[in-house]
Design a protein around this motif. Structure first.
Motif, mmCIF file in Angstrom:
data_model
loop_
_atom_site.group_PDB
_atom_site.id
_atom_site.type_symbol
_atom_site.label_atom_id
_atom_site.label_comp_id
_atom_site.label_asym_id
_atom_site.label_seq_id
_atom_site.Cartn_x
_atom_site.Cartn_y
_atom_site.Cartn_z
ATOM 1 N N ALA A 126 0.374 -1.106 -0.098
ATOM 2 C CA ALA A 126 0.165 0.156 -0.340
ATOM 3 C C ALA A 126 1.231 0.841 -0.253
ATOM 4 O O ALA A 126 0.514 2.212 -0.405
ATOM 5 N N CYS A 130 1.286 3.951 -2.884
ATOM 6 C CA CYS A 130 0.702 5.071 -2.805
ATOM 7 C C CYS A 130 2.140 6.161 -3.293
ATOM 8 O O CYS A 130 1.531 7.138 -4.294
ATOM 9 N N ASP A 131 3.826 6.064 -2.125
ATOM 10 C CA ASP A 131 4.335 7.311 -2.173
ATOM 11 C C ASP A 131 5.270 6.778 -3.435
ATOM 12 O O ASP A 131 5.858 7.823 -3.413
ATOM 13 N N THR A 136 -3.603 7.088 -6.813
ATOM 14 C CA THR A 136 -4.746 7.002 -5.789
ATOM 15 C C THR A 136 -5.487 6.210 -4.299
ATOM 16 O O THR A 136 -4.682 4.742 -4.691
ATOM 17 N N TYR A 137 -6.231 6.331 -3.296
ATOM 18 C CA TYR A 137 -6.108 5.610 -2.752
ATOM 19 C C TYR A 137 -7.186 3.979 -3.446
ATOM 20 O O TYR A 137 -7.721 3.475 -3.623
ATOM 21 N N GLU A 139 -7.700 4.354 -6.727
ATOM 22 C CA GLU A 139 -7.216 3.113 -7.852
ATOM 23 C C GLU A 139 -6.061 1.825 -6.884
ATOM 24 O O GLU A 139 -5.920 0.759 -7.530
ATOM 25 N N ILE A 140 -5.541 2.272 -5.946
ATOM 26 C CA ILE A 140 -5.019 0.656 -5.012
ATOM 27 C C ILE A 140 -6.117 0.415 -4.126
ATOM 28 O O ILE A 140 -6.056 -1.437 -4.411
ATOM 29 N N VAL A 151 -7.097 0.495 2.413
ATOM 30 C CA VAL A 151 -6.583 1.284 2.079
ATOM 31 C C VAL A 151 -5.386 2.034 2.932
ATOM 32 O O VAL A 151 -4.662 2.565 3.168
ATOM 33 N N ARG A 152 -6.683 2.737 2.831
ATOM 34 C CA ARG A 152 -5.871 4.447 4.372
ATOM 35 C C ARG A 152 -5.749 3.695 5.410
ATOM 36 O O ARG A 152 -4.495 3.929 5.693
ATOM 37 N N ILE A 155 -1.921 2.688 4.595
ATOM 38 C CA ILE A 155 -0.940 3.211 4.005
ATOM 39 C C ILE A 155 -0.807 4.217 5.858
ATOM 40 O O ILE A 155 0.278 4.183 5.986
ATOM 41 N N ARG A 159 2.734 3.648 6.889
ATOM 42 C CA ARG A 159 3.964 5.154 7.190
ATOM 43 C C ARG A 159 4.213 5.185 8.245
ATOM 44 O O ARG A 159 5.607 5.762 9.009
#
Length: 170
Positions: A126, A130-131, A136-137, A139-140, A151-152, A155, A159
């Motif tokens: 994830a 993203c990074d 985008t969230y 698309e992931i 997903v959110r 991530i 992180r």
């Protein structure tokens, strides 16, 4: 923003996305040879799948193929010793970037790369999508087949695990 590519050939895909796919694989594996193999595999799958591709989110479709190829590769590696492809089986990419160009475009510090490799796979994937790849969230979520909320949180947790590993005691 769903892109619509009615006449996208697999060469276009190779040219436009080859480096992104390589970067994704390299960040997940830390191994340039594995990453190059994955790009070959994804492009072969794209070539086979383009005929049956139905217009929708092209990026979501491509990253789902990429992710499946990566996971299949991980499973195969566990099962058998690696054997090189027979000569002539390699798809040649006219626009292959040189190793130096690739490294310049994907250089994360060794600290960050080794920390990434310590993350559990779902979080690493994830964060990289993203990074590093810049999806985008949504698309992931489409590529990984999980809800956007998941997903959110992956991530966010990924992180913060990275930050924990990279914070030096002062």
């Amino acid at each position: 923003m769903a892109e619509h590519h009615p006449t996208l050939s697999w060469e276009d895909v190779a040219h436009r996305y080859g480096r992104k796919i390589y970067t994704f694989a390299y960040r997940l594996t830390g191994d340039p040879d594995d990453a190059a193999d994955l790009v070959q595999d994804v492009l072969l799958r794209v070539r086979k799948g383009l005929d049956s591709y139905t217009p929708g989110s092209f990026e979501g479709w491509l990253w789902r193929i990429t992710r499946n190829a990566f996971l299949d590769g991980v499973r195969k590696k566990k099962r058998r010793p690696t054997t090189p492809l027979p000569e002539g089986d390699h798809v040649s990419l006219g626009s292959s970037p040189s190793p130096d160009e690739v490294l310049a475009s994907v250089r994360l510090s060794d600290d960050v790369q080794s920390a990434l490799l310590k993350l559990p796979y779902d979080f690493r994937e994830a964060v990289v999508l993203c990074d590093v790849v810049g999806l985008t969230y949504e698309e992931i979520a489409e590529a990984t087949d999980v809800p956007v909320g998941t997903v959110r949180s992956r991530i966010h947790r990924g992180r913060s695990m990275l930050r924990g590993m990279l914070t030096w005691p002062v």
